[in-house]
Design an enzyme around this catalytic site. Structure first.
Site, PDB file in Angstrom:
ATOM      1  N   ASN A 263       0.998  -1.275  -0.064  1.00 54.72           N
ATOM      2  CA  ASN A 263      -0.018   0.012   0.025  1.00 54.72           C
ATOM      3  C   ASN A 263       0.892   1.076  -0.090  1.00 54.72           C
ATOM      4  O   ASN A 263       1.740   1.368   0.796  1.00 54.72           O
ATOM      5  CB  ASN A 263      -0.798  -0.137   1.231  1.00 54.72           C
ATOM      6  CG  ASN A 263      -1.423   1.284   1.570  1.00 54.72           C
ATOM      7  OD1 ASN A 263      -1.838   2.216   0.524  1.00 54.72           O
ATOM      8  ND2 ASN A 263      -1.898   1.572   2.652  1.00 54.72           N
TER       9      ASN A 263
ATOM     10  N   LYS B  16     -12.000   5.529  -0.218  1.00 46.56           N
ATOM     11  CA  LYS B  16     -12.380   6.138   1.233  1.00 46.56           C
ATOM     12  C   LYS B  16     -11.086   6.811   1.819  1.00 46.56           C
ATOM     13  O   LYS B  16     -11.288   7.806   2.552  1.00 46.56           O
ATOM     14  CB  LYS B  16     -13.095   5.216   1.996  1.00 46.56           C
ATOM     15  CG  LYS B  16     -13.714   6.020   3.115  1.00 46.56           C
ATOM     16  CD  LYS B  16     -15.169   6.085   3.409  1.00 46.56           C
ATOM     17  CE  LYS B  16     -15.586   6.967   4.403  1.00 46.56           C
ATOM     18  NZ  LYS B  16     -16.116   8.216   3.824  1.00 46.56           N
TER      19      LYS B  16
HETATM   20  C1  F6R Z   1     -15.442  13.216  -0.337  1.00 46.78           C
HETATM   21  C2  F6R Z   1     -14.586  12.663   0.484  1.00 46.78           C
HETATM   22  C3  F6R Z   1     -12.993  12.927   0.404  1.00 46.78           C
HETATM   23  C4  F6R Z   1     -12.197  13.000   1.685  1.00 46.78           C
HETATM   24  C5  F6R Z   1     -10.859  13.280   1.616  1.00 46.78           C
HETATM   25  C6  F6R Z   1     -10.101  13.205   3.056  1.00 46.78           C
HETATM   26  O1  F6R Z   1     -16.549  12.735  -0.006  1.00 46.78           O
HETATM   27  O2  F6R Z   1     -14.899  12.006   1.332  1.00 46.78           O
HETATM   28  O3  F6R Z   1     -12.936  14.129  -0.569  1.00 46.78           O
HETATM   29  O4  F6R Z   1     -12.933  14.120   2.621  1.00 46.78           O
HETATM   30  O5  F6R Z   1     -10.199  12.099   0.856  1.00 46.78           O
HETATM   31  O6  F6R Z   1     -10.558  12.180   3.552  1.00 46.78           O
HETATM   32  P1  F6R Z   1     -10.138  12.287   5.256  1.00 46.78           P
HETATM   33  O7  F6R Z   1     -11.425  12.975   5.751  1.00 46.78           O
HETATM   34  O8  F6R Z   1     -10.346  10.845   5.643  1.00 46.78           O
HETATM   35  O9  F6R Z   1      -8.825  12.756   5.368  1.00 46.78           O
END
Ligand code: F6R
Length: 586
Positions: free
Chosen positions: A98, A581
């Protein structure tokens, strides 16, 4: 991105890693693969597509040791060849990975010159050939040497034909789990949580080897053994299911009836202390990516409006340009649902290198950011499974609003506002409301472009609205500050062009309505999201009058619209194309 899981123990390994892989699919889902050892032979099974669709009976691999991987491709097309695990030339080593090997071209050239045969376009394949090359030194030394040679953020697991497992972590998440005479290695705890809640955190620049039913951790730099504590996680096995909902996305949107209450329910003394730290800091940076980046931008407006305090927001991937302003008096507030986003972690690392304090706003307990931050808030939205962020976003907005009020010495007022907002959201989220937005989605589904405008607190929400619509419907959507429109983008408006105006009952209401008028005069179709109707709106979606909490109530109808557009267009709202995600590559 990409999800890794490995198992070594007395049970049949493949069903365990496949089930674990399904829990990691949020990290990437373009292809997947598994390898197991049986009779000192490594066998591999790979497929393009989602592991969720895998039929267990088709995977005929046996053995008590296995590694598996779900991919979000970075190097090389979405093919079985490029899917992991990758094998060495002699077939005695398999690797899942990864991250990105930034110097893979140079390493690959050298390995080819030495006679190694490559079968994929993936950067990962260099790792397995390097391991093969160094294998004479023993597995531990080989992994230490190879980990030291790789540039960029990555984590990998190696499995040998002898049934040994080793792993390295340099900037990408990796966690070990300990069961009864068995071990798990994974990118995230839910991958093995149904089997054990005993975890050992692998920290950055550490590696591990599992041999003869013993796990040992080492420093990659020195090779010295590191003693690890086993931590018992107080979580229930990942129970997030769709229930009566067709998709996680709509379930999570509807869960905002509860999640806002939970987000607001923070330790008040901690909120006040952090608000004081923000007030006293010599420069505060709010840092995040994507949707979380838009939350950071909203935070800048919230602190300016509520607490008359200037904070800076920065997209984490652009933060290196601000590094010269970091000092030991700087405060960094990192906002992230997953707590694993690579660009945010890099910003945190640079803040820490200057001895700046780091406070994180996170949704995932136990994440890397939680462990590397000086302090953290968990926004309590609960597991967010849909790739498209909704309930975590509004929970983050709620906590930032609370902090802004606390910084103004008005925590009570802020809490009352947010409690009223949570209650209004609870009333708003009903089937009639959904149906009203579904009708709008019918009207918009065939459009090629959708524009969104907002001012002040709702300007970042216009940008966030565009992200939501892009992700789920693949329609070109763009958000603008209302006042910026006539400086160029208004040229895009022609007869029927849909434009959503986010209008709050605030100091910029009249200007935003005027901007909507300007669009309408050029033929635009105006969708107003606002507490009150207005003649300029062709379609009105009512939202509660939430004062400074308007970003929370204004984004929710957009989330529903994005969901309905995906459904009407026959797209997968939970796993949109090309996305993942948890974005653990830069
Ligand atoms: C859009 C979305 C992404 C996340 C981004 C940051 O719906 O979910 O734009 O906000 O990839 O991810 P985190 O919040 O996990 O740092």
């Amino acid at each position: 991105m990409c999800g890794i899981i490995a198992y070594k123990g007395p049970r049949e390994a493949v069903p365990i890693v496949i089930e674990g892989l399904k829990k990691l699919e949020y990290r990437g889902y373009d292809s997947w693969g598994v390898a197991s050892v049986s009779g000192k032979r490594i066998a591999v099974h790979k497929k393009v597509g989602k592991v969720g669709k895998a039929v267990s009976s088709e995977i005929r691999l046996k053995g008590n040791t296995a590694i598996a991987h779900t991919r979000w491709g970075t190097h090389g097309g979405i093919t079985e060849k490029n899917a992991h695990p990758h094998l060495s030339c002699d077939g005695k080593y398999a690797v899942v990975h990864n991250g990105i090997v930034e110097n893979y071209q140079e390493l690959k050239k050298k390995l080819i010159g030495e006679g190694h045969k490559f079968v994929s376009e993936s950067d990962t394949e260099v790792i397995v050939h390097l391991i093969e090359k160094e294998a004479g030194k023993g597995l531990k030394n080989a992994v230490q040497k190879v980990a030291g040679e790789l540039k960029g953020r990555s984590a990998f697991v190696v499995m040998t034909a002898e049934g040994e497992i080793a792993a390295s972590r340099k900037g990408s998440p990796l966690i070990a789990g300990k069961g009864n005479g068995e071990y798990y290695i994974a990118s995230d705890i839910p991958a093995f949580l149904e089997h054990t809640n005993k975890v050992m955190y692998v920290d950055d620049n550490e590696m591990l080897v599992i041999e003869d039913s013993e796990i040992k951790f080492y420093s990659i730099a020195t090779g010295k053994e590191i003693q690890k504590r086993t931590v018992e996680i107080d979580w229930k096995s990942e129970s997030a299911e769709k229930g009566d909902y067709k998709h996680f996305l709509i379930k999570e949107i509807m869960e905002q009836k509860d999640t806002l209450w939970r987000a607001i329910n923070q330790d008040e003394s901690k909120i006040i202390n952090v608000a004081n730290e923000i007030k006293n800091a010599y420069g505060t940076f709010l840092v995040g990516c994507g949707t979380a980046g838009k939350v950071c931008m909203t935070g800048e407006y919230l602190f300016a409006k509520i607490a008359a305090k200037h904070l800076n927001h920065a997209i984490a991937s652009e933060f290196p340009s601000y590094e010269p302003f970091l000092t030991s008096k700087t405060l960094m507030i990192a906002v992230s649902q997953s707590g694993e986003t690579a660009d945010v972690l890099e910003a945190i690392e640079s803040a820490k290198s200057k001895k700046a304090k780091v406070i994180s706003l996170l949704n995932v307990f136990g994440s890397t950011m939680m462990r590397v931050s000086d302090e953290f808030f968990i926004v309590n939205a609960g597991t967010e499974k849909a790739v498209v962020s909704t309930k975590a976003t509004t929970a983050q907005l709620a906590v930032l609003t609370l902090l802004a009020y606390a910084a103004a010495g008005k925590l009570g007022e802020g809490k009352r506002l947010l409690l009223d907002t949570a209650s209004a959201v609870n009333d708003m989220l009903n089937p009639r409301y959904e149906e009203h937005i579904r009708k709008l989605a019918e009207r918009l589904r065939s459009n090629e472009n959708i524009y969104i405008i907002g001012r002040s607190l709702n300007y970042p929400m216009a940008l966030e609205a565009a992200i939501k619509i892009q992700e789920t419907s693949y329609i070109h959507a763009e958000g603008f500050a209302g006042g910026e429109l006539k400086h160029g983008p208004i040229a895009l408006i022609s007869k029927g062009t849909p434009c959503i105006a986010l209008v709050a009952n605030d100091h910029v209401k009249d200007e935003t309505i005027s901007n909507a008028m300007e669009i309408k005069s050029r033929g635009g179709y105006i969708i107003g999201i606002s507490p009150e109707n207005n003649d300029v709106f062709d379609y009105w979606i009512k939202v509660p009058d939430a004062g400074n909490a308007s970003p929370i109530v204004n984004i929710i109808p957009i989330q529903i619209l994005a969901y309905q557009l995906a459904v009407l267009k026959g797209l997968d709202p939970d796993m949109p194309r090309n996305l993942a995600k948890s974005v653990t590559v830069k």
